[in-house]
Design a protein around this motif. Structure first.
Motif, PDB file in Angstrom:
ATOM      1  N   PRO A   4     -23.804  25.854 127.267  1.00  0.00           N
ATOM      2  CA  PRO A   4     -25.252  25.656 127.104  1.00  0.00           C
ATOM      3  C   PRO A   4     -25.984  25.566 128.433  1.00  0.00           C
ATOM      4  O   PRO A   4     -25.394  25.275 129.487  1.00  0.00           O
ATOM      5  CB  PRO A   4     -25.333  24.308 126.368  1.00  0.00           C
ATOM      6  CG  PRO A   4     -23.971  24.034 125.856  1.00  0.00           C
ATOM      7  CD  PRO A   4     -23.025  24.713 126.782  1.00  0.00           C
ATOM      8  N   SER A   7     -29.811  20.814 130.322  1.00  0.00           N
ATOM      9  CA  SER A   7     -31.141  20.290 129.999  1.00  0.00           C
ATOM     10  C   SER A   7     -31.641  19.281 131.025  1.00  0.00           C
ATOM     11  O   SER A   7     -32.806  18.871 130.964  1.00  0.00           O
ATOM     12  CB  SER A   7     -31.131  19.648 128.605  1.00  0.00           C
ATOM     13  OG  SER A   7     -30.924  20.640 127.622  1.00  0.00           O
ATOM     14  N   ARG A  12     -35.754  21.176 127.482  1.00  0.00           N
ATOM     15  CA  ARG A  12     -35.280  21.644 126.189  1.00  0.00           C
ATOM     16  C   ARG A  12     -36.279  22.559 125.491  1.00  0.00           C
ATOM     17  O   ARG A  12     -35.896  23.343 124.621  1.00  0.00           O
ATOM     18  CB  ARG A  12     -34.962  20.443 125.291  1.00  0.00           C
ATOM     19  CG  ARG A  12     -33.753  19.642 125.737  1.00  0.00           C
ATOM     20  CD  ARG A  12     -33.470  18.521 124.751  1.00  0.00           C
ATOM     21  NE  ARG A  12     -32.225  17.845 125.051  1.00  0.00           N
ATOM     22  CZ  ARG A  12     -32.129  16.742 125.786  1.00  0.00           C
ATOM     23  NH1 ARG A  12     -33.230  16.198 126.302  1.00  0.00           N
ATOM     24  NH2 ARG A  12     -30.957  16.168 126.005  1.00  0.00           N
ATOM     25  N   ARG A  17     -34.810  29.326 120.975  1.00  0.00           N
ATOM     26  CA  ARG A  17     -34.076  28.282 120.258  1.00  0.00           C
ATOM     27  C   ARG A  17     -32.735  28.835 119.785  1.00  0.00           C
ATOM     28  O   ARG A  17     -32.673  29.634 118.846  1.00  0.00           O
ATOM     29  CB  ARG A  17     -34.873  27.796 119.060  1.00  0.00           C
ATOM     30  CG  ARG A  17     -36.144  27.055 119.421  1.00  0.00           C
ATOM     31  CD  ARG A  17     -35.858  25.764 120.144  1.00  0.00           C
ATOM     32  NE  ARG A  17     -36.919  24.797 119.930  1.00  0.00           N
ATOM     33  CZ  ARG A  17     -37.029  23.647 120.554  1.00  0.00           C
ATOM     34  NH1 ARG A  17     -36.145  23.294 121.456  1.00  0.00           N
ATOM     35  NH2 ARG A  17     -38.026  22.822 120.300  1.00  0.00           N
ATOM     36  N   ARG A  21     -28.547  25.316 122.807  1.00  0.00           N
ATOM     37  CA  ARG A  21     -28.996  26.068 123.975  1.00  0.00           C
ATOM     38  C   ARG A  21     -27.896  26.981 124.529  1.00  0.00           C
ATOM     39  O   ARG A  21     -27.861  27.311 125.723  1.00  0.00           O
ATOM     40  CB  ARG A  21     -29.543  25.145 125.076  1.00  0.00           C
ATOM     41  CG  ARG A  21     -30.616  24.181 124.596  1.00  0.00           C
ATOM     42  CD  ARG A  21     -31.360  23.538 125.757  1.00  0.00           C
ATOM     43  NE  ARG A  21     -32.277  24.485 126.387  1.00  0.00           N
ATOM     44  CZ  ARG A  21     -32.769  24.317 127.613  1.00  0.00           C
ATOM     45  NH1 ARG A  21     -32.411  23.277 128.350  1.00  0.00           N
ATOM     46  NH2 ARG A  21     -33.597  25.204 128.117  1.00  0.00           N
ATOM     47  N   ARG A  58     -30.899  24.956 114.453  1.00  0.00           N
ATOM     48  CA  ARG A  58     -30.977  25.347 115.863  1.00  0.00           C
ATOM     49  C   ARG A  58     -32.085  24.580 116.589  1.00  0.00           C
ATOM     50  O   ARG A  58     -31.901  24.144 117.731  1.00  0.00           O
ATOM     51  CB  ARG A  58     -31.243  26.842 115.980  1.00  0.00           C
ATOM     52  CG  ARG A  58     -30.063  27.740 115.644  1.00  0.00           C
ATOM     53  CD  ARG A  58     -30.418  29.199 115.873  1.00  0.00           C
ATOM     54  NE  ARG A  58     -29.286  30.086 115.689  1.00  0.00           N
ATOM     55  CZ  ARG A  58     -29.122  30.890 114.652  1.00  0.00           C
ATOM     56  NH1 ARG A  58     -30.041  30.929 113.679  1.00  0.00           N
ATOM     57  NH2 ARG A  58     -28.064  31.671 114.562  1.00  0.00           N
ATOM     58  N   ASP A  59     -33.237  24.417 115.933  1.00  0.00           N
ATOM     59  CA  ASP A  59     -34.376  23.781 116.578  1.00  0.00           C
ATOM     60  C   ASP A  59     -34.034  22.383 117.085  1.00  0.00           C
ATOM     61  O   ASP A  59     -34.524  21.968 118.145  1.00  0.00           O
ATOM     62  CB  ASP A  59     -35.552  23.683 115.601  1.00  0.00           C
ATOM     63  CG  ASP A  59     -36.258  25.014 115.408  1.00  0.00           C
ATOM     64  OD1 ASP A  59     -36.056  25.929 116.234  1.00  0.00           O
ATOM     65  OD2 ASP A  59     -37.005  25.144 114.417  1.00  0.00           O
ATOM     66  N   SER A  61     -30.808  21.178 117.498  1.00  0.00           N
ATOM     67  CA  SER A  61     -29.553  21.110 118.229  1.00  0.00           C
ATOM     68  C   SER A  61     -29.754  21.098 119.740  1.00  0.00           C
ATOM     69  O   SER A  61     -28.814  20.830 120.489  1.00  0.00           O
ATOM     70  CB  SER A  61     -28.662  22.291 117.850  1.00  0.00           C
ATOM     71  OG  SER A  61     -29.193  23.508 118.352  1.00  0.00           O
ATOM     72  N   VAL A  62     -30.985  21.374 120.192  1.00  0.00           N
ATOM     73  CA  VAL A  62     -31.238  21.337 121.642  1.00  0.00           C
ATOM     74  C   VAL A  62     -31.049  19.933 122.205  1.00  0.00           C
ATOM     75  O   VAL A  62     -30.939  19.759 123.422  1.00  0.00           O
ATOM     76  CB  VAL A  62     -32.654  21.857 121.977  1.00  0.00           C
ATOM     77  CG1 VAL A  62     -32.803  23.307 121.538  1.00  0.00           C
ATOM     78  CG2 VAL A  62     -33.741  20.983 121.360  1.00  0.00           C
TER      79      VAL A  62
END
Length: 321
Positions: A4, A7, A12, A17, A21, A58-59, A61-62
């Motif tokens: 990923p 962050s 983020r 998305r 990431r 997904r939105d 999971s960042v």
């Protein structure tokens, strides 16, 4: 190694998305796992909207980070993974969608990449199991759910989200002597709704029994049942009590907490898990989006199992040198 974005260096809210990431790359090279979506929901019998589940997960999971403190492992020190995007689906046609799923999954399975699949309604598990059967033959199943999904049909239709595991058993996809269902509860049409699964060959631990025997005994029975067989794990988010996961199509009260939901995945460590799916996340009913937070965390624990398996393999190789 695919891993990923950091962050702490890149906010983020910057970029596309993707799950956790991760890089969105459709590749089978130099990866151990691939996260992918199957946004299909027209085999649902009650609420629909699960087609938007993969992106909803997904939105949120960042928020995830690479080090899992509960399992004491940095995932990406041991494995590489990507967000593989979504499988093309055919709205309203489960059978053609299954064909598309098999076609999309086989390049991963042929390279021993572990698919981590986000639904979609639970009917997609039949497409997943058809693909895994082509790679592994009959495969063990660990099924977390509040429903057995072994009904004969809905409204005369055989390919619905309440029927995939009857069809999988009939098609000879499952190693039923090593398959188990956990968490079944709620009102039924009759005792046959659970007994049918046992008659097909599944071991079944309803939620009432889960509470009576306790977590450790449940996990022991799962491990004793599966043994060393290749196993696919399917996780319906309605396994969890709707107080913790309201965003689903057929909620049933009396289920696990969010902490317990994660522990059931962590407890699978040591099994030969070759694939996962998580299904039935429905954003329109997700109050304060807590279902997406939980679902992304369950998938994170699934990926952690892959890293733990890789670490054991590396340690074994190093000890033999």
């Amino acid at each position: 190694m695919y891993k990923p974005k950091d962050s702490s260096q890149s906010p983020r809210f910057v970029g596309n998305r993707t799950f956790m990431r991760l890089e969105q790359v459709r590749t089978t090279d130099n990866i151990d796992f691939a996260v992918l979506g199957v946004p299909f929901d027209t085999a649902a019998s009650n609420r629909t909207g699960q087609r938007f589940g993969p992106q909803h997960i997904r939105d949120f999971s960042v928020l995830l980070r690479p080090y899992n403190p509960d399992m004491d492992i940095d995932i990406f020190e041991y494995c590489s993974g990507v967000d593989y995007g979504d499988i093309n689906v055919i709205p309203g046609n489960a059978l053609r969608t299954y064909d598309s799923m098999v076609e999309g999954l086989m390049p991963l399975l042929e390279k021993n990449v572990i698919p981590v699949i986000m639904g979609g309604d639970h009917s997609i598990s039949l497409g997943n199991l058809r693909a895994f059967h082509k790679r592994y033959g009959k495969i063990a199943l660990v099924h977390f759910d509040s429903h057995g999904d072994t009904w004969e049909h809905y409204y005369g239709e055989k390919y619905m989200h309440g029927t995939p595991f009857r069809r999988a058993a009939e098609e000879g996809l499952l190693d039923l002597d090593h398959s188990i269902q956990v968490g079944m509860r709620g009102p039924l049409y009759g005792p046959g709704d659970i007994q049918d699964a046992r008659d097909l060959g599944f071991e079944v631990i309803p939620m009432k029994e889960v509470r009576e025997i306790g977590f450790e005994n449940v996990m022991k029975r799962i491990h004793d049942r599966v043994k060393d067989r290749p196993v696919f794990v399917t996780y319906d988010i309605d396994f969890v009590d709707p107080a913790y996961a309201p965003g689903t199509g057929t909620p049933e009260v009396g289920g696990p907490t969010s902490y317990e939901a994660l522990e059931y995945v962590r407890g699978l460590d040591g099994l030969d898990v070759v694939g996962f799916d998580l299904v039935e996340v429905l954003p329109a009913y997700d109050a304060n989006e807590i279902t997406a937070v939980l679902a992304s965390s369950v998938i994170y624990e699934m990926i952690t199992l892959i890293a733990l398996k890789k670490r054991r393999q590396q340690e074994k190789q190093n000890s033999q040198k």
